[in-house]
Scaffold this motif. Structure first.
Motif, PDB file in Angstrom:
ATOM      1  N   SER A 120       4.320   2.871  -3.128  1.00  0.00           N
ATOM      2  CA  SER A 120       3.286   1.757  -2.876  1.00  0.00           C
ATOM      3  C   SER A 120       3.547   0.808  -4.142  1.00  0.00           C
ATOM      4  N   SER A 126       0.754  -1.210   0.019  1.00  0.00           N
ATOM      5  CA  SER A 126       0.030   0.002  -0.084  1.00  0.00           C
ATOM      6  C   SER A 126       0.728   1.172   0.202  1.00  0.00           C
ATOM      7  N   GLY A 127       2.079   1.127   0.428  1.00  0.00           N
ATOM      8  CA  GLY A 127       2.823   2.222   0.336  1.00  0.00           C
ATOM      9  C   GLY A 127       2.574   2.977   1.822  1.00  0.00           C
TER      10      GLY A 127
END
Ligand SMILES: [Cu+2]
Ligand SMILES: [Cu+2]
Lengths: 368, 559
Positions: free
Chosen positions: A346, A335-336
Motif C-alpha cells: 500500500s 490501498s495496495g
C-alpha cells in the motif's frame, strides 16, 4: 570362477551351477516381463515425457529385479545348503576363504555399467523436461494456495481455479509458484511434479499426447487440508475445444467486476492534478522496479508488467476488478492489493505520498 | 606387566576407580558400557512411544476417511513419530547404545577417550525426548520430521519446542562423534592396527565424522528456524527476504549423512554376526572396511537428491544424481560380500543370525528403491508419495531396526550373562518379517499410483492396500512386543551364557559377561585380524581375564 586359496571343498559344484542356471532363467523371465509390461493399464499416460519415464521405470524394474533375484536366491540357497546339521561337530568351521579378487572386480564392474546406463538414460529424459525451449508453445502458470491451485493463461486476465486445460499436441511450459507455503504440483498421469515454492518460479516442459481428464495432487505437506488438495484436474482436449474454453474465460474475466479474489480495495481517491511523469519515473525505479517491469502484462516479475496498465484493450480491468483508468490505478497504488499473484504494498508500506502517486500515474500514463 | 611396558602405558592404560553407590554406578556413570545400556533402555522406551504413534497412524488409515483423529492431530502423529524414530531411537541406538557398549572393548580400550563428555552426551538425550513429547501440550509440530518452512513457520508453538529438542539431541550426537573418533584413533590396544580392527569398529569410524560434522549443519538450521519463529528474524520467509530452500539445503546436508549414521553401524553389526555364525572369515574384509569409508565420504555429497523437485538447476541435478548413484557401488560390494560369506559356511541359525540374514534381503530392497529415486526423472514422479515412505522404511526398519534386533540377540549375553529365549526369538523374527513386508510392500504401488505422503484421508481406490498395510502393521507390532517380553524375561531368567556363547573372536567376547568396569585386567596385545576361524585367537595377555584369582587393575594416580 576358480577360488584362489585352494581350501578343501572350495570348488563350485554341480548343484551351485544348477541354482545359478535357475537364477539366470528366472532373471530372463523377469526382464521379459518387466520390459513388456504395459503400465498405462494401471496408470494412464497423458503427456510426452510420461512414456519416457515409464520406459526408465521398466529398465529400473528389470535391472533391480535381477539384483534382487540373485541376492535373495543365493541367500536362501546358501542358508539351506550350508546350515549346520545335527551331526556336525560343535567346532566345525566353514571354508576359510578371505576374498576373491576377480569376483570382487565383477561385482564392482557390473553394477557400475548398469548405473552408467541409468545415468545416461536419465539425463536424456530430464534435460527435455527442464531445458526444452519450444517456440510455438503455450505457457501456463499454476499458483499454489492453502488449499487449492489457481491457473493463469496469457491473454486471460485474472485467474482460473479448478481446471487446467491444455490443447493436445502443443508443447506446454508450466511455471509454478506459491502464495503461501510450499506445495508440490503433481499430475500422476504426467509422471512429473514440481514444488511450488513461494518466491521462486519452477518450470516444467511437456507435451500433451492423450486427451482426457487427469488428477492434480499436492504432494508437499501444506497444512490442515493438505489431504484434500487433490480435487482439481487437468483436461487435455483437441484444439477447437481448447480454443472455445479459452475464449470463454477471456470474455468471462473481462466482464467480471469485483468477482475476483483479493482484498484491499479502497475508495479513497487521489488528486491526480499536476502529476510529474519525470518524477514518477524516478519513483518507479526506486519503489516499484523490484516487483514490476515496464513490459507487457505477461512479463511478470512479482507483479505484472505495467507498460499497458492504462491503455491496453486486452486489459480493461485491473487485477482488483476495477476499471483500468487513472483514478482506479491510483486507488490501487494507495490501498495496495493482495490477489492471486501476491501482495502489492500500500501507499504506507511503500512510503509514498499522494503527490508521489499522482507522479507515478502520470508516468504510467506515458506508455501509450 | 609385560604388555603395559610394551605399550608404554598410554591413555588406554588409564583405569577408573570402581564406582560405588547406585547413583555413580547406574545414573551418573562414566563407564561406557553403562552409558551404552542407558542409551539402549531410553531408546527402547522411545521405540515404544514412536511405535504407538505409528499404530495410531495405521488405524486412522484403515479407512479412506478415517475419523480416529482430526487432520491436525494426524499431522502431529506422523511428525513426532518420524522425529522419534530418527533422533530418539535409531541414531542413539546405533551410536550411543551399541557404539558405546561394543566398540571400545573391541579395540581393547578401557573406556572412551572422554568419559565425562560421554556422560554429558547421554544426559542430553532424555530431556530432548521429554521436550519433544512435551510439545504435544502446546500443539506438536505438524510439518513432518523435515519441518520445511514456510509451513513450519505456521506450525503450532510446539514446533519451537521441537527445534530445541532436536538441537539438544544434535549437540549430544556431535559430542559423541568427537568422542568416538578420538577413541578409535587414539585408544586402540597395541597391535590393533586399523586393518586389524573388527568391521563394527570400521563402521563406527566412518560414522563418527558424520555425527561430528553433519550434525552441526542441522544445529544451525534449527537455531535459525527457532529464531525466526520466536523473534521474527526472517531466514526462511520469502516474503521478507528469506529463502525456504536454505532450510532444505541445510536440513539435508545433515539428514542425508544421517541416513548413513543410521545404517553404517548396522552394516558393521551384520559384518560381525554373519562370520561368527557362518564360522567363516568375512569375505572381502578390506573392501567392506573401505566401502564404509567411501559411503561416508560420498554421503556428504549427495544431499540435494532430496530436492530434485525443489527447483535446483539441471546441472546440479545431474551432479547430485550421478554422485548418488555412485553410492550404490560400495553398498553393493557390502551386500555381495555378505552373501559370499554365507557360501561354504557352517551356518548356525540363531535368532541373531536369522535377523542378520533377513537384513541382507530387506535392506537390498530398500537399497534398490534408493537407486530408483536417484534417477531424476523417476524421482519427479515418486517424490513426496508413499513410494518414499516405503523406501525409507525398508532402509530404516528393514535395515537399521533389523540390525538392531540382530545386535540385541547377539550381544544380550554380553550385557547380562544370559541368553535371550531362542524360541520366542524365532517367533519374533518370522512374525516381524511377515508383518514388516506386509506393511510396507503395498506402499510402493499406492505411492506410484497417486497417494501422496502425509495425508490423513485418501482416495478410496487405495483402500484395500492401506487396509492390508494396517493389518500387517499389527503383526509387526505384536512381534516387537514378543521381543520386549523376551528381553525383560531373559534379564533374570534367561539361560546362563558364559563369557563367549557364540564362539566369537572379537575382544569383547574374551572377557567375562557382564563386562567388569575396567574391561581388561591387562590391556591385550593384538597380532592379527580376528576373522581367521582356523587359527588360534590373535591376542596375547588375556590369560588372567577369566580367572577370578587375578586381581582387578589398580587405578593409578587417580583423583
Ligand atoms: Cu499440500
Ligand atoms: Cu539422501
Amino acid at each position: 570362477m576358480a577360488v584362489e586359496h585352494r581350501e578343501p571343498g572350495a570348488e563350485l559344484d554341480r548343484q551351485f551351477w544348477i541354482v545359478t542356471a535357475l537364477i539366470a532363467i528366472a532373471s530372463l523371465a523377469w526382464i521379459a516381463f518387466a520390459l513388456a509390461w504395459d503400465i498405462t493399464k494401471v496408470l494412464p499416460e497423458a503427456v510426452r515425457p510420461a512414456d519416457l519415464i515409464d520406459a526408465l521405470f521398466r529398465f529400473l524394474l528389470a535391472a533391480s529385479g535381477v539384483v534382487f533375484i540373485v541376492v535373495t536366491t543365493y541367500v536362501v540357497y546358501f542358508s539351506l545348503r550350508y546350515r549346520r546339521r545335527a551331526d556336525d561337530p560343535p567346532d566345525a568351521i566353514g571354508i576359510q576363504i578371505h576374498d576373491h579378487h576377480a569376483l570382487e572386480l565383477w561385482w564392482t564392474i557390473i553394477p557400475t555399467v548398469l548405473l552408467v546406463a541409468l545415468g545416461i538414460f536419465s539425463v536424456r529424459i530430464f534435460s527435455g523436461i527442464y531445458l526444452e525451449q519450444p517456440t510455438n508453445g503455450l505457457t501456463v502458470e499454476a499458483i499454489g494456495h492453502q488449499w487449492y491451485f489457481d491457473f493463469r493463461y496469457p491473454g486471460i486476465n485474472g485467474v482460473i481455479t479448478d481446471e487446467m486445460h491444455l490443447p493436445l499436441g502443443v508443447p506446454v511450459t508450466l511455471h509454478v509458484t506459491s502464495q503461501d507455503v510450499i506445495h508440490s504440483f503433481w499430475i500422476p498421469a504426467d509422471r512429473i511434479k514440481a514444488d511450488m515454492v513461494p518466491g521462486l518460479i519452477n518450470t516444467l516442459h511437456f507435451t500433451p499426447t492423450h486427451p482426457g481428464t487427469y488428477k492434480i495432487i499436492c504432494t508437499e505437506f501444506c497444512g490442515t487440508l493438505h489431504s484434500d488438495m487433490n480435487k482439481q484436474i487437468m483436461v487435455v482436449q483437441d484444439d477447437a475445444s481448447f480454443k472455445k474454453w479459452y475464449e470463454g474465460w477471456k470474455v468471462k474475466n473481462a466482464h467480471a467486476s469485483n468477482a475476483l479474489p483479493g482484498t484491499g480495495v479502497s475508495s479513497a481517491s487521489v488528486n491526480l492534478a499536476g502529476g510529474s511523469a519525470a518524477n514518477g519515473q524516478k519513483l518507479f525505479t526506486s519503489k516499484c522496479i523490484a516487483c514490476h517491469g515496464t513490459g507487457a502484462f505477461d512479463a511478470k516479475v512479482v507483479g505484472p508488467g505495467l507498460k499497458n496498465v492504462l491503455h491496453d484493450p486486452a486489459h480493461p480491468q485491473l487485477l482488483n476488478g476495477t476499471p483500468a483508468n487513472e483514478d482506479d490505478v491510483a486507488k490501487l497504488i494507495k490501498s495496495g492489493f493482495t490477489g492471486a499473484m501476491g501482495h502489492m504494498p500500500s501507499e504506507a508500506e511503500n512510503s509514498l505520498s499522494d503527490k508521489d502517486i499522482a507522479d507515478l500515474v502520470a508516468f504510467l500514463n506515458t506508455y501509450k | 606387566m609385560a604388555v603395559a611396558e610394551l605399550h608404554g602405558g598410554g591413555i588406554a592404560e588409564h583405569v577408573h576407580p570402581e564406582p560405588h553407590g547406585f547413583i555413580r554406578k547406574y545414573i551418573f556413570s562414566i563407564d561406557h558400557k553403562i552409558i551404552g545400556l542407558q542409551y539402549m533402555i531410553t531408546a527402547f522406551i522411545f521405540l515404544v512411544m514412536g511405535g504407538m504413534l505409528a499404530e495410531l497412524i495405521r488405524v486412522q488409515l484403515m479407512s479412506p476417511h478415517g475419523t480416529l483423529v482430526s487432520n491436525d492431530t494426524f499431522d502431529e502423529l506422523y511428525s513426532v513419530h518420524g522425529s522419534t524414530m530418527v533422533w530418539l531411537v535409531i541414531i542413539p541406538m546405533l551410536t550411543g547404545a551399541f557404539g558405546n557398549f561394543v566398540f571400545p572393548v573391541q579395540i581393547g580400550a578401557r573406556d572412551v577417550a572422554f568419559p565425562w563428555l560421554n556422560m554429558a552426551s547421554f544426559w542430553m538425550f532424555p530431556p530432548a525426548g521429554l521436550m519433544l513429547y512435551g510439545s504435544f501440550l502446546m500443539g506438536a509440530p505438524t510439518a513432518g520430521w523435515t519441518e520445511y518452512p514456510p509451513m513450519s513457520l505456521q506450525g503450532a508453538p510446539g514446533t519451537s519446542m521441537w527445534c530445541a529438542a532436536i538441537f539438544l539431541i544434535g549437540v549430544s550426537s556431535t559430542l559423541t562423534g568427537i568422542n568416538f573418533l578420538v577413541t578409535l584413533l587414539r585408544m586402540r590396544a597395541p597391535g590393533m592396527t586399523l586393518t586389524r580392527m573388527p568391521l563394527f569398529c570400521w563402521a563406527q569410524l566412518a560414522t563418527a565424522p558424520l555425527l561430528m560434522i553433519a550434525t552441526t549443519a542441522l544445529g544451525a538450521a534449527l537455531a535459525a528456524l527457532f529464531i525466526e519463529r520466536q523473534f521474527g528474524v526472517p531466514f526462511y520467509d520469502p516474503t521478507r527476504g528469506g529463502s525456504p530452500l536454505l532450510w532444505q539445503h541445510m536440513f539435508w546436508f545433515y539428514s542425508h549423512p544421517a541416513v548413513y549414521i543410521m545404517i553404517l553401524p548396522a552394516f558393521g553389526m551384520i559384518s560381525e554376526i554373519i562370520p561368527t555364525f557362518a564360522r567363516k572369515p568375512i569375505f572381502g574384509y578390506r573392501m567392506i572396511a573401505f566401502s564404509s569409508v567411501a559411503i561416508a565420504l560420498l554421503g556428504f555429497m549427495v544431499w540435494a537428491h532430496h530436492m530434485f523437485t525443489s527447483g535446483l538447476s539441471p546441472a546440479l541435478q545431474l551432479a547430485f544424481m550421478l554422485l548418488t548413484m555412485t553410492i550404490a557401488i560400495p553398498t553393493g560390494i557390502k551386500i555381495f560380500s555378505w552373501v559370499a560369506t554365507l557360501w561354504g559356511g557352517k551356518i548356525h541359525f540363531t535368532t541373531a543370525m536369522l535377523f542378520a540374514t533377513g537384513f541382507i534381503v530387506t535392506f537390498t530392497i530398500g537399497g534398490l528403491t534408493g537407486v530408483y529415486l536417484a534417477a531424476v526423472p523417476f524421482d519427479l514422479h515418486a517424490h513426496g508419495t508413499y513410494f518414499i515412505v516405503a523406501h525409507l522404511h525398508y532402509v530404516l526398519v528393514g535395515g537399521s531396526l533389523m540390525g538392531i534386533f540382530a545386535g540385541m540377540y547377539f550381544w544380550f549375553p554380553k550385557m547380562t550373562g544370559r541368553f535371550m529365549n531362542e524360541t520366542l526369538g524365532k517367533w519374533h523374527f518370522w512374525l516381524f518379517m511377515i508383518g514388516f513386508n506386509g506393511t510396507f510392500i503395498p506402499m510402493h504401488w499406492i505411492g506410484l499410483l497417486g497417494q501422496p505422503r502425509r495425508v490423513a484421508t485418501y482416495d478410496p481406490q487405495f483402500w484395500s492396500s492401506n487396509f492390508a498395510a494396517s493389518l500387517f502393521s499389527f503383526i509387526m507390532t505384536f512381534a516387537i512386543l514378543l521381543f520386549f517380553v523376551n528381553a525383560l524375561w531373559s534379564i533374570r531368567r534367561g539361560k546362563p551364557a558364559g563369557h563367549n556363547p557364540w564362539g566369537a573372536r572379537t575382544l569383547e567376547w574374551q572377557i567375562p559377561s557382564p563386562m567388569p568396569y575396567y574391561n581388561f585386567k591387562k590391556v591385550p596385545m593384538v597380532f592379527a585380524s580376528p576373522y581367521h576361524f582356523s587359527d588360534p585367537l590373535p591376542y596375547r595377555g588375556l590369560e588372567g581375564e577369566l580367572d577370578p584369582s587375578v586381581p582387578a587393575p589398580v587405578p593409578a594416580g587417580h583423583h
